[in-house]
Scaffold this motif. Structure first.
Motif, PDB file in Angstrom:
ATOM      1  N   PHE A 316       0.832  -1.013   0.039  1.00  0.00           N
ATOM      2  CA  PHE A 316      -0.057  -0.158   0.104  1.00  0.00           C
ATOM      3  C   PHE A 316       0.930   1.066  -0.169  1.00  0.00           C
ATOM      4  O   PHE A 316       0.682   2.029  -0.599  1.00  0.00           O
ATOM      5  CB  PHE A 316      -0.688  -0.106   1.196  1.00  0.00           C
ATOM      6  N   ALA A 317       1.771   1.268   0.943  1.00  0.00           N
ATOM      7  CA  ALA A 317       2.935   2.179   0.795  1.00  0.00           C
ATOM      8  C   ALA A 317       3.554   2.550  -0.244  1.00  0.00           C
ATOM      9  O   ALA A 317       3.692   3.639  -0.810  1.00  0.00           O
ATOM     10  CB  ALA A 317       3.625   2.186   2.210  1.00  0.00           C
ATOM     11  N   ALA A 318       4.064   1.395  -0.883  1.00  0.00           N
ATOM     12  CA  ALA A 318       4.546   1.603  -2.238  1.00  0.00           C
ATOM     13  C   ALA A 318       4.045   1.980  -3.347  1.00  0.00           C
ATOM     14  O   ALA A 318       4.157   2.792  -4.217  1.00  0.00           O
ATOM     15  CB  ALA A 318       5.103   0.240  -2.618  1.00  0.00           C
ATOM     16  N   LYS A 319       2.496   1.579  -3.251  1.00  0.00           N
ATOM     17  CA  LYS A 319       1.562   2.083  -4.280  1.00  0.00           C
ATOM     18  C   LYS A 319       1.523   3.696  -4.332  1.00  0.00           C
ATOM     19  O   LYS A 319       1.528   4.360  -5.468  1.00  0.00           O
ATOM     20  CB  LYS A 319       0.195   1.500  -4.040  1.00  0.00           C
ATOM     21  N   ILE A 320       1.403   4.111  -3.162  1.00  0.00           N
ATOM     22  CA  ILE A 320       1.663   5.720  -2.993  1.00  0.00           C
ATOM     23  C   ILE A 320       2.766   6.203  -3.533  1.00  0.00           C
ATOM     24  O   ILE A 320       2.720   7.258  -4.240  1.00  0.00           O
ATOM     25  CB  ILE A 320       1.768   6.113  -1.515  1.00  0.00           C
ATOM     26  N   VAL A 321       4.052   5.756  -3.433  1.00  0.00           N
ATOM     27  CA  VAL A 321       5.104   6.442  -4.059  1.00  0.00           C
ATOM     28  C   VAL A 321       5.333   6.038  -5.481  1.00  0.00           C
ATOM     29  O   VAL A 321       5.412   7.046  -6.171  1.00  0.00           O
ATOM     30  CB  VAL A 321       6.367   5.626  -3.511  1.00  0.00           C
ATOM     31  N   GLN A 322       4.787   4.967  -6.043  1.00  0.00           N
ATOM     32  CA  GLN A 322       4.816   4.605  -7.510  1.00  0.00           C
ATOM     33  C   GLN A 322       3.870   5.777  -8.065  1.00  0.00           C
ATOM     34  O   GLN A 322       4.066   6.339  -9.017  1.00  0.00           O
ATOM     35  CB  GLN A 322       4.231   3.351  -7.639  1.00  0.00           C
TER      36      GLN A 322
END
Ligand code: UDX
Ligand code: UDX
Length: 464
Positions: A316-322
């Protein structure tokens, strides 16, 4: 034997509400809740019942009714032990952060301290009730300490695991699906001790919902219940990722699957990951016990529930960054919700802590708003992870008092706790005050995607 005086060691999320309800339902029993934390006890005794240290819907009313009548809060542990016929141990049992079993086994030092204190103080026979969730066979350790260090009095040990969920504690205590009492069913004195606890609950719970078992079954049932519940969340969360790739919608899948009466509808709400003080700790306990018996396949099977949960928070956090063009460095991200679920101020193992930590390590600026969690708690949660210094956290994290303030001039907003008030926000006004393009990440699936898209948000809804 009829119990007249109860002592509960530990005035936390479990001890506090449980004892308040017992006191309310059993006005002829004196219930004394003790804790070594003076600040916490002072808050329980605050003349304004709204200031009690634990937020649970309906709890302050019960405290108001029973406090001073037959419900008392104090730091005088010795005195309360001395007077009690029955002693509940409800202290915390965190995962060990050191030594053997680090990161997995439960730290039983508080339990052991309680046992030693009870043994030292007790001058007449006592029934000792394990309320804390414990690894299987802790009762044996308790028994050894009590019998070998005590003053020659008799102790009966019972296991009475708590199944209340935070946020609905009062409701769960008033109308539990079942109450579980484990004890020494092979001896007369064991049976008598169990009966005296059954009699307390029988004041408001039908007898056919009070189960008695041997003590090991009782201890293991609590871990099993939490492992099964957490497994359901991890199962649906695993499907959420597949839904995002295939065009399926995880809520539709959950509904279709949950209508199968063999599966049932509960605990199929996909989320940014389960939190709370119990799920992870109890599964780690299971894994540790299984490993210690050489049952590696059993251990690996349950460990996967945790690994899936870690993955969900991270992805979920990685999705924000991407989504934010692969960089969040220097960007302001609003986090709405810090508690591990709605209607509680408890933040233990909350997914928000891990998502924030991930984003902070990408050098984002985080602005947090939660209706019930204090600023002090948020900083201490981040500091506890230890991935940055507290000073770095202080410079990158701000805690504010409203959703509007959190989202002002932010690039993105991440919704991490399903507080009801977030559903009713004026999302148009919030949008107008954000930087564009404005991104919204719904980690709890509580918002209406099409409404938000109409306003202009770029929306990510977990699992669709
Ligand atoms: C409970 C259970 O006890 C735990 O096993 C379960 O997994 C989660 O729920 P909880 O009531 O949520 O714990 O913990 P917490 O809110 O931390 O309360 C424990 C209290 O015990 C604290 O207020 C602490 O000060 C007190 N305590 C701890 C003592 O009074 N004496 C001790 O020796 C240790
Ligand atoms: C849990 C057990 O439910 C309770 O019986 C036990 O005594 C203690 O542990 P609790 O941790 O207070 O209670 O809350 P719970 O409602 O079980 O939620 C745990 C986590 O799972 C939360 O973070 C919640 O948001 C999450 N969850 C729950 C989901 O993500 N989806 C769901 O469908 C249900």
């Amino acid at each position: 034997m009829k119990i007249k005086n109860i002592c509960c060691i530990g005035a936390g999320y479990v001890g506090g509400p449980t004892m308040a309800v017992i006191a309310q339902k059993c006005p002829d029993i004196s219930v004394n809740v003790v804790d070594i934390n003076e600040k916490r006890i002072a808050a329980w005794n605050d003349s304004n019942v709204e200031n009690i240290p634990i937020y649970e819907p309906g709890l302050s009313e019960i405290v108001k009714e029973a406090r001073g009548r037959n419900l008392f809060f104090s730091t005088n542990v010795d005195e309360a032990i001395d007077k009690a016929d029955m002693i509940f141990i409800s202290v915390n049992t965190p995962t060990k952060t050191y030594g053997m079993g680090k990161g997995m086994a439960a730290d039983l030092k508080y339990i052991e301290l309680c046992a030693r204190q009870i043994a030292r103080v007790a001058k007449n026979d006592k029934i000792v009730v394990e309320k804390s969730t414990l690894p299987v066979r802790t009762a044996q350790a308790l028994k050894n300490i009590l019998e070998n260090t005590g003053n020659g009095v008799n102790f009966q040990i019972l296991s009475n695991p708590e199944f209340l969920a935070e946020g609905t504690a009062v409701q769960d205590l008033n109308k539990p699906d079942r109450v579980l009492i484990g004890g020494d069913i092979d001896t007369e004195s064991g049976k008598k001790a169990m009966q005296s606890l059954v009699d307390i609950y029988a004041n408001w719970i039908p007898l056919n919902q009070i189960l008695t078992t041997n003590i090991w079954s009782s201890e293991l049932s609590k871990l099993t219940a939490n492992a099964f519940l957490a497994q359901r969340v991890s199962s649906i969360n695993a499907m959420s990722e597949l839904c995002e790739k295939t065009g399926a919608d995880v809520n539709e899948v959950a509904k279709a699957v949950g209508m199968d009466s063999r599966i049932g509808p509960k605990f199929l709400q996909s989320s940014v990951g389960f939190g709370g003080s119990c799920f992870q700790k109890d599964i780690l306990n299971l894994v540790y016990i299984a490993k210690s018996f050489g049952l590696n396949e059993v251990a690996d099977y349950w460990e996967q529930v945790i690994l899936m949960n870690d993955h969900q928070k991270r992805r979920f956090a990685a999705k924000i960054v991407q989504t934010l063009f692969n960089t969040v460095s220097g960007k302001k991200i609003a986090i709405l919700g810090w508690a591990f679920k709605k209607d509680t101020n408890d933040t233990r193992e909350s997914a928000a802590i891990y998502v924030a930590d991930y984003l902070l390590n990408e050098q984002a600026e985080i602005v947090v708003y939660d209706p019930k969690v204090t600023e002090e708690q948020i900083f201490s949660d981040l500091e506890y992870l230890g991935t940055r210094s507290d000073a770095e956290n202080r410079s990158l994290v701000t805690v504010v008092k409203s959703s509007e303030a959190a989202c002002k001039d932010a690039h993105a907003v991440a919704l991490l706790t399903e507080w009801d008030e977030f559903k009713n926000l004026n999302w148009q006004v919030i949008y107008d005050n954000m930087l564009k393009p404005a991104f919204l990440f719904d980690g709890r699936r509580i918002l209406d995607r099409s409404e938000l898209e109409k306003i202009g948000y770029d929306v990510f809804v977990l699992g669709s």
